[in-house]
Design a protein around this motif. Structure first.
Motif, PDB file in Angstrom:
ATOM      1  N   MET A 235       0.896  -1.023  -0.218  1.00  9.77           N
ATOM      2  CA  MET A 235      -0.440  -0.283   0.374  1.00  9.77           C
ATOM      3  C   MET A 235       1.157   1.241   0.008  1.00  9.77           C
ATOM      4  SD  MET A 235      -0.873  -0.334   3.983  1.00  9.77           S
ATOM      5  CE  MET A 235      -2.144   1.461   3.998  1.00  9.77           C
ATOM      6  N   TYR A 236       0.307   2.016  -0.436  1.00 10.08           N
ATOM      7  CA  TYR A 236       1.166   3.446   0.349  1.00 10.08           C
ATOM      8  C   TYR A 236       0.962   4.454   1.053  1.00 10.08           C
ATOM      9  CZ  TYR A 236       1.602   2.639  -4.989  1.00 10.08           C
ATOM     10  OH  TYR A 236       2.124   2.091  -6.754  1.00 10.08           O
ATOM     11  N   CYS A 237       1.926   4.985   1.880  1.00 10.98           N
ATOM     12  CA  CYS A 237       1.905   5.819   2.886  1.00 10.98           C
ATOM     13  C   CYS A 237       0.901   6.677   2.775  1.00 10.98           C
ATOM     14  CB  CYS A 237       3.565   6.131   3.363  1.00 10.98           C
ATOM     15  SG  CYS A 237       2.800   7.107   4.996  1.00 10.98           S
ATOM     16  N   ILE A 238       0.259   7.108   3.356  1.00 13.50           N
ATOM     17  CA  ILE A 238      -0.385   8.713   3.691  1.00 13.50           C
ATOM     18  C   ILE A 238       0.278   9.681   3.659  1.00 13.50           C
ATOM     19  CG2 ILE A 238      -2.777   6.951   4.194  1.00 13.50           C
ATOM     20  CD1 ILE A 238      -2.828   8.531   7.123  1.00 13.50           C
ATOM     21  N   THR A 239       1.572   9.494   4.176  1.00 13.71           N
ATOM     22  CA  THR A 239       2.260  11.062   5.108  1.00 13.71           C
ATOM     23  C   THR A 239       3.403  10.955   3.720  1.00 13.71           C
ATOM     24  OG1 THR A 239       1.804  10.460   6.860  1.00 13.71           O
ATOM     25  CG2 THR A 239       3.563  11.409   6.448  1.00 13.71           C
ATOM     26  N   CYS A 240       4.255  10.121   3.897  1.00 12.47           N
ATOM     27  CA  CYS A 240       5.353  10.475   2.191  1.00 12.47           C
ATOM     28  C   CYS A 240       4.784   9.885   1.325  1.00 12.47           C
ATOM     29  CB  CYS A 240       5.958   9.975   3.358  1.00 12.47           C
ATOM     30  SG  CYS A 240       6.473   7.679   2.660  1.00 12.47           S
ATOM     31  N   GLY A 241       3.690   8.729   0.853  1.00 15.73           N
ATOM     32  CA  GLY A 241       4.014   8.636  -0.202  1.00 15.73           C
ATOM     33  C   GLY A 241       4.374   7.492  -1.009  1.00 15.73           C
ATOM     34  N   HIS A 242       4.953   6.536  -0.154  1.00 14.61           N
ATOM     35  CA  HIS A 242       6.347   5.319  -0.532  1.00 14.61           C
ATOM     36  C   HIS A 242       5.241   4.555  -0.529  1.00 14.61           C
ATOM     37  CE1 HIS A 242       9.097   9.044  -0.425  1.00 14.61           C
ATOM     38  NE2 HIS A 242       9.744   8.149  -0.565  1.00 14.61           N
ATOM     39  N   GLU A 243       5.605   3.727  -1.583  1.00 11.66           N
ATOM     40  CA  GLU A 243       5.366   2.162  -1.436  1.00 11.66           C
ATOM     41  C   GLU A 243       5.312   1.731  -0.147  1.00 11.66           C
ATOM     42  OE1 GLU A 243       3.747  -1.858  -4.234  1.00 11.66           O
ATOM     43  OE2 GLU A 243       5.691   0.473  -4.883  1.00 11.66           O
ATOM     44  N   ILE A 244       4.601   1.110   0.607  1.00  9.98           N
ATOM     45  CA  ILE A 244       4.717   0.299   1.664  1.00  9.98           C
ATOM     46  C   ILE A 244       4.931  -1.645   1.503  1.00  9.98           C
ATOM     47  CG2 ILE A 244       5.997   2.154   2.905  1.00  9.98           C
ATOM     48  CD1 ILE A 244       2.740   2.141   4.261  1.00  9.98           C
ATOM     49  N   ASN A 245       4.779  -2.679   2.741  1.00  7.24           N
ATOM     50  CA  ASN A 245       4.539  -4.081   3.171  1.00  7.24           C
ATOM     51  C   ASN A 245       3.057  -3.269   3.761  1.00  7.24           C
ATOM     52  OD1 ASN A 245       3.915  -6.441   3.598  1.00  7.24           O
ATOM     53  ND2 ASN A 245       4.948  -6.819   2.561  1.00  7.24           N
ATOM     54  N   CYS A 246       2.253  -4.098   3.519  1.00  5.97           N
ATOM     55  CA  CYS A 246       0.998  -3.569   4.724  1.00  5.97           C
ATOM     56  C   CYS A 246       1.166  -5.016   6.089  1.00  5.97           C
ATOM     57  CB  CYS A 246      -0.634  -4.903   3.956  1.00  5.97           C
ATOM     58  SG  CYS A 246      -1.034  -3.969   2.473  1.00  5.97           S
ATOM     59  N   ARG A 247       2.845  -5.540   5.841  1.00  3.82           N
ATOM     60  CA  ARG A 247       2.689  -6.640   7.357  1.00  3.82           C
ATOM     61  C   ARG A 247       3.373  -4.914   8.529  1.00  3.82           C
ATOM     62  NH1 ARG A 247       7.316  -8.585   8.467  1.00  3.82           N
ATOM     63  NH2 ARG A 247       7.832  -8.110   6.534  1.00  3.82           N
ATOM     64  N   THR A 248       3.993  -4.256   7.733  1.00  2.00           N
ATOM     65  CA  THR A 248       5.516  -2.917   8.132  1.00  2.00           C
ATOM     66  C   THR A 248       4.533  -1.766   8.343  1.00  2.00           C
ATOM     67  OG1 THR A 248       6.628  -2.506   7.026  1.00  2.00           O
ATOM     68  CG2 THR A 248       7.091  -4.707   8.312  1.00  2.00           C
ATOM     69  N   ALA A 249       3.125  -1.903   7.979  1.00  2.00           N
ATOM     70  CA  ALA A 249       2.456  -0.327   7.324  1.00  2.00           C
ATOM     71  C   ALA A 249       1.797   0.284   8.715  1.00  2.00           C
ATOM     72  CB  ALA A 249       0.869  -0.770   6.609  1.00  2.00           C
ATOM     73  N   LEU A 250       1.587  -0.119   9.375  1.00  2.00           N
ATOM     74  CA  LEU A 250       1.520   0.809  10.981  1.00  2.00           C
ATOM     75  C   LEU A 250       2.491   1.149  11.540  1.00  2.00           C
ATOM     76  CD1 LEU A 250      -1.270  -1.536  12.679  1.00  2.00           C
ATOM     77  CD2 LEU A 250      -1.582   0.851  11.526  1.00  2.00           C
ATOM     78  N   ARG A 251       3.795   0.186  11.364  1.00  2.00           N
ATOM     79  CA  ARG A 251       5.313   1.062  12.368  1.00  2.00           C
ATOM     80  C   ARG A 251       5.572   2.166  11.648  1.00  2.00           C
ATOM     81  NH1 ARG A 251       8.450  -2.499  15.722  1.00  2.00           N
ATOM     82  NH2 ARG A 251       6.973  -3.265  14.920  1.00  2.00           N
ATOM     83  N   HIS A 252       5.502   2.025  10.219  1.00  2.00           N
ATOM     84  CA  HIS A 252       6.558   2.784   9.028  1.00  2.00           C
ATOM     85  C   HIS A 252       5.403   3.607   9.064  1.00  2.00           C
ATOM     86  CE1 HIS A 252       8.022   4.850   4.903  1.00  2.00           C
ATOM     87  NE2 HIS A 252       6.642   5.147   4.735  1.00  2.00           N
ATOM     88  N   MET A 253       4.187   4.542   9.107  1.00  2.00           N
ATOM     89  CA  MET A 253       3.241   5.340   8.776  1.00  2.00           C
ATOM     90  C   MET A 253       3.651   6.199  10.330  1.00  2.00           C
ATOM     91  SD  MET A 253      -0.519   3.823   7.427  1.00  2.00           S
ATOM     92  CE  MET A 253      -0.630   3.956   5.919  1.00  2.00           C
ATOM     93  N   GLU A 254       3.624   5.520  11.541  1.00  2.00           N
ATOM     94  CA  GLU A 254       3.750   6.276  13.019  1.00  2.00           C
ATOM     95  C   GLU A 254       5.296   6.676  12.671  1.00  2.00           C
ATOM     96  OE1 GLU A 254       3.441   7.384  16.506  1.00  2.00           O
ATOM     97  OE2 GLU A 254       1.593   6.901  15.091  1.00  2.00           O
TER      98      GLU A 254
END
Length: 298
Positions: A119-138
């Motif tokens: 999926m894509y991060c709503i803050t930076c717009g980069h593509e990220i894995n759903c498994r680590t999405a919460l950690r990256h978005m925070e």
């Protein structure tokens, strides 16, 4: 040109036989004050009797509004008590999870649920894995949030524990007004031990709690990343809303009380008079003062 002569008039002051000053009806300020005092003594008692005999619709409306405001204030206070109780229950839940042991089966079950979807991060717009999405978005949100400051020159003064960071910046002479638990600039997440359990309360049917909690290793649990911080922030944000609502209610109460106090003041009684035009509900008979008030213009 001939100057127009003005006729001399006698001072309007009580028992005064002096000549009035030019452009005035009194020979001195004392005479004007004496006449005004006599008017108050003659007119004001009768107006007070009228006020006490006739019920004021505005007064009744203000009393009803005050009762509604007090009920809303009590509801907000009760809500704050419930939020404090939720905060204590959350602390008890976290403390219980610290005494638990890691369940390897729970970690294996969570690994099986992991997917390779992205999926894509709503803050930076980069593509990220759903498994680590919460950690990256925070982490991404904390990085961008720390670039903006929210400050006030006043320190928070509130009953109980303050929800705000209130870190003092000597350069701008302001206090930080972010939520204390969510402030990325002045607060750091506590270090997680290797044997610490996640502790997230498990639910079924979306909202109903089962009484169990996640026993995965906290460092590896991507599904419930920083859940304690988000729960505390949710409670603190609701507390902020209730305190703002209480502040608005106190301000409304103050305005109404000021209006009620001014309504029966000397100036209001002298300038206004209630006349009852309803013959079916006549006003109470008032024994007026036989002396007629002095009718003189200013």
């Amino acid at each position: 040109m001939l100057a127009v002569s003005q006729e001399a008039i006698q001072c309007y002051g009580p028992r005064c036989i002096e000549r009035a000053r030019e452009g005035s009806k009194y020979c001195s300020d004392n005479c004007g004050l004496k006449l005004a005092t006599n008017r108050l003594f003659q007119i004001l008692p009768q107006r007070i009797q009228h006020w006490q005999a006739a019920s004021s619709i505005a007064e009744e409306n203000n009393r009803n509004i005050l009762e509604a405001i007090r009920e809303n204030q009590q509801e907000a206070k009760n809500h704050l008590v419930q939020l404090d109780l939720r905060h204590k229950n959350l602390d008890a839940l976290i403390e219980r999870a610290k005494n638990a042991t890691i369940d390897p089966d729970a970690e294996n079950a969570q690994d099986e649920e992991e997917t390779e979807m992205s999926m894509y991060c709503i803050t930076c717009g980069h593509e990220i894995n759903c498994r680590t999405a919460l950690r990256h978005m925070e982490k991404c949100f904390a990085k961008y949030e720390s670039q903006t400051s929210f400050g006030s020159i006043y320190r928070t003064r509130i009953e109980g524990n303050s929800m705000f960071c209130d870190f003092f910046n000597p350069q701008s002479m302001t206090y930080c007004k972010r939520l204390k638990v969510m402030c990325p600039e002045h607060g750091k997440d506590p270090r997680v031990a290797e044997d610490e359990v996640c502790g997230f309360p498990l639910v079924e049917d979306v909202f109903r709690e089962t009484g169990e909690f996640c026993r995965c290793q906290k460092r590896k649990c991507n599904k419930h990343y920083c859940w304690e911080k988000f729960r505390r922030a949710e409670i603190d944000m609701e507390r902020v809303r209730q305190w703002i609502a209480l502040d608005d209610l106190f301000e409304q109460e103050r305005h109404i009380r000021v209006a009620m106090a001014n309504r029966a003041g000397v100036l209001g009684l002298m300038l206004h008079q209630t006349i009852d035009h309803d013959p079916r509900n006549p006003m109470q008979k008032i024994i007026s003062n036989p002396k007629q008030p002095i009718a003189a213009s200013n």
